[in-house]
Write a protein that holds these residues in place. Sequence first.
Motif, PDB file in Angstrom:
ATOM      1  N   GLY A 133       7.524  13.416  62.153  1.00 17.04           N
ATOM      2  CA  GLY A 133       8.341  12.593  61.358  1.00 17.04           C
ATOM      3  C   GLY A 133       7.632  12.231  60.026  1.00 17.04           C
ATOM      4  N   ALA A 134       6.439  13.047  59.630  1.00 19.09           N
ATOM      5  CA  ALA A 134       5.506  12.568  58.689  1.00 19.09           C
ATOM      6  C   ALA A 134       6.260  12.396  57.322  1.00 19.09           C
ATOM      7  CB  ALA A 134       4.398  13.634  58.434  1.00 19.09           C
ATOM      8  N   LYS A 135       6.116  11.296  56.675  1.00 19.15           N
ATOM      9  CA  LYS A 135       6.758  11.116  55.151  1.00 19.15           C
ATOM     10  C   LYS A 135       5.856   9.897  54.473  1.00 19.15           C
ATOM     11  CE  LYS A 135      10.250   8.145  57.216  1.00 19.15           C
ATOM     12  NZ  LYS A 135      10.056   8.244  58.644  1.00 19.15           N
ATOM     13  N   LEU A 136       6.261  10.118  53.236  1.00 16.67           N
ATOM     14  CA  LEU A 136       5.802   9.170  52.149  1.00 16.67           C
ATOM     15  C   LEU A 136       6.815   8.105  51.784  1.00 16.67           C
ATOM     16  CD1 LEU A 136       3.253  11.044  50.135  1.00 16.67           C
ATOM     17  CD2 LEU A 136       2.453   9.565  51.873  1.00 16.67           C
ATOM     18  N   ILE A 137       6.601   6.926  51.658  1.00 14.97           N
ATOM     19  CA  ILE A 137       7.666   5.964  51.456  1.00 14.97           C
ATOM     20  C   ILE A 137       7.202   4.877  50.345  1.00 14.97           C
ATOM     21  CG2 ILE A 137       9.056   4.196  52.091  1.00 14.97           C
ATOM     22  CD1 ILE A 137       8.637   4.960  54.955  1.00 14.97           C
ATOM     23  N   SER A 138       7.900   4.872  49.031  1.00 20.40           N
ATOM     24  CA  SER A 138       7.597   4.426  47.911  1.00 20.40           C
ATOM     25  C   SER A 138       7.869   2.856  48.006  1.00 20.40           C
ATOM     26  CB  SER A 138       8.123   4.823  46.712  1.00 20.40           C
ATOM     27  OG  SER A 138       9.532   4.567  46.901  1.00 20.40           O
ATOM     28  N   SER A 139       7.188   1.828  47.040  1.00 21.21           N
ATOM     29  CA  SER A 139       7.607   0.430  47.241  1.00 21.21           C
ATOM     30  C   SER A 139       9.000   0.133  47.089  1.00 21.21           C
ATOM     31  CB  SER A 139       6.652  -0.083  45.926  1.00 21.21           C
ATOM     32  OG  SER A 139       7.095   0.418  44.803  1.00 21.21           O
ATOM     33  N   ASP A 140       9.708   1.212  46.469  1.00 24.11           N
ATOM     34  CA  ASP A 140      11.185   0.967  46.271  1.00 24.11           C
ATOM     35  C   ASP A 140      11.943   1.810  47.349  1.00 24.11           C
ATOM     36  OD1 ASP A 140      10.877   3.373  45.352  1.00 24.11           O
ATOM     37  OD2 ASP A 140      12.193   3.203  43.494  1.00 24.11           O
ATOM     38  N   ASP A 141      11.388   2.084  48.323  1.00 26.67           N
ATOM     39  CA  ASP A 141      11.849   2.807  49.513  1.00 26.67           C
ATOM     40  C   ASP A 141      12.511   4.151  49.293  1.00 26.67           C
ATOM     41  OD1 ASP A 141      11.284   0.721  51.281  1.00 26.67           O
ATOM     42  OD2 ASP A 141      13.095  -0.377  50.907  1.00 26.67           O
ATOM     43  N   ARG A 142      11.709   4.913  48.153  1.00 20.76           N
ATOM     44  CA  ARG A 142      12.150   6.047  48.018  1.00 20.76           C
ATOM     45  C   ARG A 142      11.404   6.933  49.263  1.00 20.76           C
ATOM     46  NH1 ARG A 142      14.144   9.123  44.103  1.00 20.76           N
ATOM     47  NH2 ARG A 142      14.585   7.103  42.848  1.00 20.76           N
ATOM     48  N   ILE A 143      12.066   8.079  49.717  1.00 19.04           N
ATOM     49  CA  ILE A 143      11.248   8.718  50.830  1.00 19.04           C
ATOM     50  C   ILE A 143      10.866  10.226  50.327  1.00 19.04           C
ATOM     51  CG2 ILE A 143      11.690   9.682  53.069  1.00 19.04           C
ATOM     52  CD1 ILE A 143      13.179   7.161  53.811  1.00 19.04           C
ATOM     53  N   ILE A 144       9.853  10.656  50.574  1.00 18.60           N
ATOM     54  CA  ILE A 144       9.464  11.886  50.339  1.00 18.60           C
ATOM     55  C   ILE A 144       8.843  12.624  51.827  1.00 18.60           C
ATOM     56  CG2 ILE A 144       7.911  13.534  49.197  1.00 18.60           C
ATOM     57  CD1 ILE A 144       8.120  12.030  46.798  1.00 18.60           C
ATOM     58  N   HIS A 145       9.676  13.562  52.207  1.00 18.10           N
ATOM     59  CA  HIS A 145       9.174  14.020  53.645  1.00 18.10           C
ATOM     60  C   HIS A 145       8.111  15.394  53.323  1.00 18.10           C
ATOM     61  CE1 HIS A 145      12.445  12.063  55.523  1.00 18.10           C
ATOM     62  NE2 HIS A 145      13.184  12.382  54.380  1.00 18.10           N
ATOM     63  N   ALA A 146       7.127  15.387  54.337  1.00 11.15           N
ATOM     64  CA  ALA A 146       6.195  16.503  54.267  1.00 11.15           C
ATOM     65  C   ALA A 146       6.938  17.823  54.373  1.00 11.15           C
ATOM     66  CB  ALA A 146       5.349  16.228  55.302  1.00 11.15           C
ATOM     67  N   TYR A 147       6.651  18.647  53.695  1.00 10.50           N
ATOM     68  CA  TYR A 147       7.420  19.999  53.495  1.00 10.50           C
ATOM     69  C   TYR A 147       6.452  21.028  54.412  1.00 10.50           C
ATOM     70  CZ  TYR A 147       3.536  21.458  50.079  1.00 10.50           C
ATOM     71  OH  TYR A 147       2.327  21.649  49.682  1.00 10.50           O
ATOM     72  N   ALA A 148       5.349  20.711  55.013  1.00 10.04           N
ATOM     73  CA  ALA A 148       4.582  21.580  55.956  1.00 10.04           C
ATOM     74  C   ALA A 148       3.484  21.025  56.495  1.00 10.04           C
ATOM     75  CB  ALA A 148       4.114  22.828  54.986  1.00 10.04           C
ATOM     76  N   ALA A 149       3.023  21.473  57.549  1.00  8.86           N
ATOM     77  CA  ALA A 149       1.916  20.908  58.288  1.00  8.86           C
ATOM     78  C   ALA A 149       0.888  21.790  59.179  1.00  8.86           C
ATOM     79  CB  ALA A 149       2.173  19.765  59.374  1.00  8.86           C
ATOM     80  N   ASP A 150      -0.316  21.802  58.882  1.00  9.20           N
ATOM     81  CA  ASP A 150      -1.191  22.605  59.530  1.00  9.20           C
ATOM     82  C   ASP A 150      -1.998  21.760  60.802  1.00  9.20           C
ATOM     83  OD1 ASP A 150      -0.970  25.124  57.898  1.00  9.20           O
ATOM     84  OD2 ASP A 150      -2.217  24.092  56.513  1.00  9.20           O
ATOM     85  N   CYS A 151      -1.711  22.061  61.917  1.00  2.41           N
ATOM     86  CA  CYS A 151      -2.061  21.237  63.096  1.00  2.41           C
ATOM     87  C   CYS A 151      -3.003  22.201  63.926  1.00  2.41           C
ATOM     88  CB  CYS A 151      -0.808  21.011  63.969  1.00  2.41           C
ATOM     89  SG  CYS A 151       0.185  19.738  62.969  1.00  2.41           S
ATOM     90  N   THR A 152      -4.132  21.344  64.514  1.00  2.00           N
ATOM     91  CA  THR A 152      -5.013  22.026  65.601  1.00  2.00           C
ATOM     92  C   THR A 152      -5.337  20.952  66.513  1.00  2.00           C
ATOM     93  OG1 THR A 152      -6.665  21.098  64.125  1.00  2.00           O
ATOM     94  CG2 THR A 152      -6.159  23.562  63.575  1.00  2.00           C
ATOM     95  N   ARG A 153      -5.833  21.318  67.519  1.00  2.00           N
ATOM     96  CA  ARG A 153      -6.239  20.561  68.805  1.00  2.00           C
ATOM     97  C   ARG A 153      -7.764  20.769  68.872  1.00  2.00           C
ATOM     98  NH1 ARG A 153      -1.785  19.230  71.631  1.00  2.00           N
ATOM     99  NH2 ARG A 153      -0.019  20.760  71.363  1.00  2.00           N
ATOM    100  N   PRO A 154      -8.643  19.813  68.054  1.00  2.00           N
ATOM    101  CA  PRO A 154     -10.077  19.782  68.358  1.00  2.00           C
ATOM    102  C   PRO A 154     -10.559  19.724  69.735  1.00  2.00           C
ATOM    103  CG  PRO A 154      -9.396  18.338  66.470  1.00  2.00           C
ATOM    104  CD  PRO A 154      -7.885  18.696  67.299  1.00  2.00           C
ATOM    105  N   THR A 155      -9.851  18.840  70.549  1.00  2.00           N
ATOM    106  CA  THR A 155     -10.188  18.694  71.784  1.00  2.00           C
ATOM    107  C   THR A 155      -9.080  18.634  72.560  1.00  2.00           C
ATOM    108  OG1 THR A 155     -10.164  16.221  72.121  1.00  2.00           O
ATOM    109  CG2 THR A 155     -12.092  17.159  70.693  1.00  2.00           C
ATOM    110  N   PRO A 156      -9.093  18.562  73.990  1.00  2.00           N
ATOM    111  CA  PRO A 156      -7.908  18.734  74.872  1.00  2.00           C
ATOM    112  C   PRO A 156      -7.045  17.343  74.827  1.00  2.00           C
ATOM    113  CG  PRO A 156      -9.755  19.403  76.298  1.00  2.00           C
ATOM    114  CD  PRO A 156     -10.410  19.113  74.794  1.00  2.00           C
ATOM    115  N   THR A 157      -7.635  16.388  74.352  1.00  2.00           N
ATOM    116  CA  THR A 157      -6.970  15.005  74.259  1.00  2.00           C
ATOM    117  C   THR A 157      -6.553  14.513  72.521  1.00  2.00           C
ATOM    118  OG1 THR A 157      -9.025  13.800  74.025  1.00  2.00           O
ATOM    119  CG2 THR A 157      -7.928  14.082  76.108  1.00  2.00           C
TER     120      THR A 157
END
Length: 256
Positions: free
Chosen positions: A73-97
């Motif tokens: 659910g990553a998003k940016l929210i402005s001071s007037d509650d305007r919401i911009i959603h992340a359009y993509a993500a690159d995810c990795t697991r640097p360690t098992p945890t």
Amino acid sequence: MRTRTAAAAVLGTSVLLPLLAPAAAHADTAKGDTVFTSVAFNKKTFNVGVSTAQTVNVAATAKDGSGMQGILGAKLISSDDRIIHAYAADCTRPTPTTMKCVFRFTLDPDRGDYYDLKNSSAGTWRFTAEAVAKDRDFYDLETSARIQVKRLARLATTQAGPEPVAKGAKLTVTGALTRADWNTNAYAAHAGRSVALQFKRSGTSTYTTVKTVTSDAGGKLRTTVTASASGTWRWKSTSTSTTSGATAYGDTVTVR
């Protein structure tokens, strides 16, 4: 805690993130040992003009002893509650945890839809996301990761004259201050701002503020000074919580 969606962060892939319904702002909340160990932005202040979009990259790393299920659910929210959603993500697991995701957002003043920036949106924005662990612990990031999104200000090239000028004579210096109007996608006069008039003597590298001048209703700047030495004159405005600073190109005047 908001309702969780299906996992949106996939190991080593770029994925579209689901659109979540707007939620009221509240403090960070957590259950168990899940934590965000770092949240880093590609920069902390974004000065946005009227036509060119800017990309916000957010690198978020979360950790839990049982291992991470995802960062959702990553998003940016402005001071007037305007919401911009992340359009993509690159995810990795640097360690098992741990899991690290780099989310991408676009700040666009000229989209013509809900995501189009508005003047009321200038100021402090916050990044929100939820880290979910395999044992169902979570950390709901709501208020602690912030950036500044400002309307870009511009100063017209400084004009000083007459050139050349006699020592001790009066020199007139003019300029103009505008800033991005995200509602109209044009630069508009920035009235009532105190702007510094600065001078750098020939052969030196440091500007000194001579006086401050307030921009008129049309954003215009005009003042007179006494010419005492050859050098370069320029205008410089400082930033505010909603508008960037600006520095004009200088005008070099020879004093005879």
